[in-house]
Design a protein around this motif. Sequence first.
Motif, PDB file in Angstrom:
ATOM      1  N   ASN A  74       0.938  -1.201   0.026  1.00 21.44           N
ATOM      2  CA  ASN A  74      -0.102  -0.025   0.117  1.00 21.44           C
ATOM      3  C   ASN A  74       0.939   1.343   0.063  1.00 21.44           C
ATOM      4  O   ASN A  74       2.056   1.257   0.595  1.00 21.44           O
ATOM      5  CB  ASN A  74      -0.909   0.075   1.139  1.00 21.44           C
ATOM      6  CG  ASN A  74      -1.782  -1.007   1.170  1.00 21.44           C
ATOM      7  OD1 ASN A  74      -2.203  -1.674   0.140  1.00 21.44           O
ATOM      8  ND2 ASN A  74      -2.417  -1.384   2.525  1.00 21.44           N
ATOM      9  N   GLY A 107      -4.202  -6.656  -4.477  1.00 18.77           N
ATOM     10  CA  GLY A 107      -5.228  -5.677  -3.659  1.00 18.77           C
ATOM     11  C   GLY A 107      -4.430  -4.456  -3.234  1.00 18.77           C
ATOM     12  O   GLY A 107      -5.306  -3.764  -1.908  1.00 18.77           O
ATOM     13  N   TYR A 109      -3.744  -0.667  -2.097  1.00 14.72           N
ATOM     14  CA  TYR A 109      -4.254   0.624  -1.880  1.00 14.72           C
ATOM     15  C   TYR A 109      -3.220   1.749  -2.213  1.00 14.72           C
ATOM     16  O   TYR A 109      -2.269   1.555  -1.940  1.00 14.72           O
ATOM     17  CB  TYR A 109      -4.787   0.871  -0.685  1.00 14.72           C
ATOM     18  CG  TYR A 109      -6.310   0.024  -0.507  1.00 14.72           C
ATOM     19  CD1 TYR A 109      -7.120   0.882  -0.561  1.00 14.72           C
ATOM     20  CD2 TYR A 109      -6.165  -1.260   0.070  1.00 14.72           C
ATOM     21  CE1 TYR A 109      -8.692   0.074  -0.389  1.00 14.72           C
ATOM     22  CE2 TYR A 109      -7.145  -2.003   0.115  1.00 14.72           C
ATOM     23  CZ  TYR A 109      -8.575  -1.334   0.016  1.00 14.72           C
ATOM     24  OH  TYR A 109      -9.709  -1.992   0.163  1.00 14.72           O
ATOM     25  N   ASN A 132      -5.927  -6.305  -9.778  1.00 20.80           N
ATOM     26  CA  ASN A 132      -6.529  -6.259  -8.295  1.00 20.80           C
ATOM     27  C   ASN A 132      -5.968  -5.002  -7.693  1.00 20.80           C
ATOM     28  O   ASN A 132      -4.781  -5.271  -6.930  1.00 20.80           O
ATOM     29  CB  ASN A 132      -6.399  -7.613  -7.915  1.00 20.80           C
ATOM     30  CG  ASN A 132      -7.278  -7.620  -6.270  1.00 20.80           C
ATOM     31  OD1 ASN A 132      -8.129  -6.776  -6.201  1.00 20.80           O
ATOM     32  ND2 ASN A 132      -6.712  -8.712  -5.485  1.00 20.80           N
ATOM     33  N   ASN A 134      -6.675  -0.952  -5.610  1.00 17.56           N
ATOM     34  CA  ASN A 134      -7.805   0.041  -5.044  1.00 17.56           C
ATOM     35  C   ASN A 134      -6.952   1.493  -5.358  1.00 17.56           C
ATOM     36  O   ASN A 134      -5.766   1.457  -4.622  1.00 17.56           O
ATOM     37  CB  ASN A 134      -8.396  -0.139  -3.821  1.00 17.56           C
ATOM     38  CG  ASN A 134      -8.811  -1.381  -3.542  1.00 17.56           C
ATOM     39  OD1 ASN A 134     -10.221  -1.309  -3.628  1.00 17.56           O
ATOM     40  ND2 ASN A 134      -8.371  -2.544  -3.329  1.00 17.56           N
ATOM     41  N   ASP A 135      -7.758   2.426  -5.749  1.00 17.06           N
ATOM     42  CA  ASP A 135      -6.968   3.742  -5.690  1.00 17.06           C
ATOM     43  C   ASP A 135      -5.891   3.919  -6.411  1.00 17.06           C
ATOM     44  O   ASP A 135      -4.959   4.248  -5.920  1.00 17.06           O
ATOM     45  CB  ASP A 135      -7.242   4.227  -4.409  1.00 17.06           C
ATOM     46  CG  ASP A 135      -7.435   5.777  -3.952  1.00 17.06           C
ATOM     47  OD1 ASP A 135      -7.084   6.500  -5.178  1.00 17.06           O
ATOM     48  OD2 ASP A 135      -7.862   6.460  -3.031  1.00 17.06           O
ATOM     49  N   ASN A 153      -5.906  -2.992 -17.387  1.00 16.71           N
ATOM     50  CA  ASN A 153      -6.533  -3.412 -16.329  1.00 16.71           C
ATOM     51  C   ASN A 153      -7.376  -4.628 -16.530  1.00 16.71           C
ATOM     52  O   ASN A 153      -7.850  -5.105 -17.422  1.00 16.71           O
ATOM     53  CB  ASN A 153      -7.825  -2.613 -15.735  1.00 16.71           C
ATOM     54  CG  ASN A 153      -8.389  -3.183 -14.529  1.00 16.71           C
ATOM     55  OD1 ASN A 153      -7.571  -3.129 -13.491  1.00 16.71           O
ATOM     56  ND2 ASN A 153      -9.523  -3.569 -14.797  1.00 16.71           N
ATOM     57  N   VAL A 157     -10.771  -3.268 -10.293  1.00 10.04           N
ATOM     58  CA  VAL A 157     -10.133  -2.055  -9.855  1.00 10.04           C
ATOM     59  C   VAL A 157     -11.101  -1.159  -9.120  1.00 10.04           C
ATOM     60  O   VAL A 157     -12.193  -1.006  -9.786  1.00 10.04           O
ATOM     61  CB  VAL A 157      -9.359  -1.406 -10.883  1.00 10.04           C
ATOM     62  CG1 VAL A 157     -10.156  -1.041 -12.090  1.00 10.04           C
ATOM     63  CG2 VAL A 157      -8.608  -0.211 -10.524  1.00 10.04           C
ATOM     64  N   HIS A 158     -10.886  -0.544  -8.300  1.00  8.88           N
ATOM     65  CA  HIS A 158     -11.955   0.522  -7.445  1.00  8.88           C
ATOM     66  C   HIS A 158     -11.071   1.803  -7.235  1.00  8.88           C
ATOM     67  O   HIS A 158     -10.063   1.895  -6.638  1.00  8.88           O
ATOM     68  CB  HIS A 158     -12.386  -0.196  -6.352  1.00  8.88           C
ATOM     69  CG  HIS A 158     -13.131   0.991  -5.346  1.00  8.88           C
ATOM     70  ND1 HIS A 158     -12.837   1.241  -4.241  1.00  8.88           N
ATOM     71  CD2 HIS A 158     -14.406   1.548  -5.812  1.00  8.88           C
ATOM     72  CE1 HIS A 158     -13.810   2.202  -3.838  1.00  8.88           C
ATOM     73  NE2 HIS A 158     -14.473   2.554  -4.781  1.00  8.88           N
ATOM     74  N   ILE A 159     -11.688   2.807  -8.108  1.00  9.68           N
ATOM     75  CA  ILE A 159     -10.994   3.827  -8.130  1.00  9.68           C
ATOM     76  C   ILE A 159      -9.627   4.050  -8.980  1.00  9.68           C
ATOM     77  O   ILE A 159      -8.623   3.518  -8.407  1.00  9.68           O
ATOM     78  CB  ILE A 159     -10.829   4.919  -6.653  1.00  9.68           C
ATOM     79  CG1 ILE A 159     -12.176   4.777  -5.965  1.00  9.68           C
ATOM     80  CG2 ILE A 159     -10.236   6.195  -6.848  1.00  9.68           C
ATOM     81  CD1 ILE A 159     -11.887   5.378  -4.511  1.00  9.68           C
ATOM     82  N   THR A 185     -15.348   3.438 -10.841  1.00 12.68           N
ATOM     83  CA  THR A 185     -14.852   4.593 -10.358  1.00 12.68           C
ATOM     84  C   THR A 185     -13.706   4.631 -11.178  1.00 12.68           C
ATOM     85  O   THR A 185     -12.614   4.949 -10.520  1.00 12.68           O
ATOM     86  CB  THR A 185     -14.973   4.899  -9.157  1.00 12.68           C
ATOM     87  OG1 THR A 185     -16.135   4.426  -8.453  1.00 12.68           O
ATOM     88  CG2 THR A 185     -14.856   6.181  -8.759  1.00 12.68           C
TER      89      THR A 185
END
Length: 323
Positions: A74, A107, A109, A132, A134-135, A153, A157-159, A185
Motif C-alpha cells: 500500500n 489488492g 491501495y 486487483n 484500489n485507488d 486493467n 479495480v476500484h478508483i 469509479t
Amino acid sequence: MIISVPPKDVSYVVYTDGVRYYVRRGGSRSFEYVSDDAGDVINYAINNLSSSGGKIFVKSGIYSVKSQIVINKNAVMIEGEQLGYGNVPGAKLVLDGDFHMITITGGTYFAYIRNLWLYGNDKQRSAIYINNANDVTIEHNFIYKFNYAFIHNVNFVHILRIIDNWIESGNGQGIWLGGTSTVETVFINNNYFFNVLNAVVIPSAPTDVFSVIISNNIIRQTMQHAIVVQKGALVTIEGNAILDAGSASPNTYDGVRLENVNGVIVNGNSIINYKTENMKYAVEEVGTADYNLIANNVVKSATSPAIVKLGANTVVANNVQLP
C-alpha cells in the motif's frame, strides 16, 4: 559522482551514473543497493518501504528495466524528477525484456505513478498492468511505443485515475478496462492519445463496469475506433476532441462505438475528420445498444449522417454536423 540532497518527503532515491543503477535512502548520501537492472533497484526500494509505504524518487537519466517492477504493497508512489521528451532529460524507463513494465497487484491501495517516461521498445507488452488494486493514480507520464494495451486493467479495480498523460505510437490500446471482475469509479481525464490502436476500450468481459468518466481528452489518429464501449453503466464520454479516427482502414472505424450497451452519455464532444476522411461515423450504436444519450456534439465523418442511432429509446439531440 555528485550526490544532490533529495526532497525531504522521499523514502528512497533511484539514480544512475549512466552504467549502473543505485538506490539510497532519502536522508542519506550513500547508496544502499546497486544493480545493472533498474527494475531490480526499484523493486529493492519498494520491498524495503515501511508498512505505511512511501515515495520512490527517480532522478533524470535512462534506466534499462530488465525485470518487472511490482507494486504489491500500500501507499507506494514512484515519481520521476521531471518528465522528459525527445532530447529533454527526464526519468526514462526503457523496457528490456518480455514482460509488462510495471504491475500493480495484490489488492494494493493508493498506488501512484507520476512524471515518468515509459518507453516500450515496441514490445508486445503493457507499460502499466493492473491486477486487483484500489485507488490507483497514473498522472503526467509520457508512455511511448507499447504494442499491447499501454495501461491494461485485467481484474478488479476500484478508483482509477488516469490523468494528464501523453500516450503515443503503438499497436495496442491506450487504455483497456477489461478483466474478470468489477471495474468501478474510473476517471480518464485530460490525456493526449496519438497513433494508438484505440484510445479507450471497455470490453464485454468484466462482470460489472460502472461510473466511468472519459472527459477532456485529445484523441488523434487512432488506427481503429477511438473509444469503444461494450459494457457499462453510468459511462460518460464528454468534452473530448476526437480527430481522424480509423487511420488503419479508411471508412471502416468510428469515433465512438457503442456495442450492446445502455445508459451511456456522449455529450459535448468534437468528433470530426479534420485532416483525413478516414472516420466512418462519429458515433455509432451497434447490436442491442439502446437508452443512450447522444447530444450537443460537433461531428463530421466520411459517411452521412455522422451519428447512427439503432436503439428506439436512444435520444439524439442538438448535435451539429459540419459539412
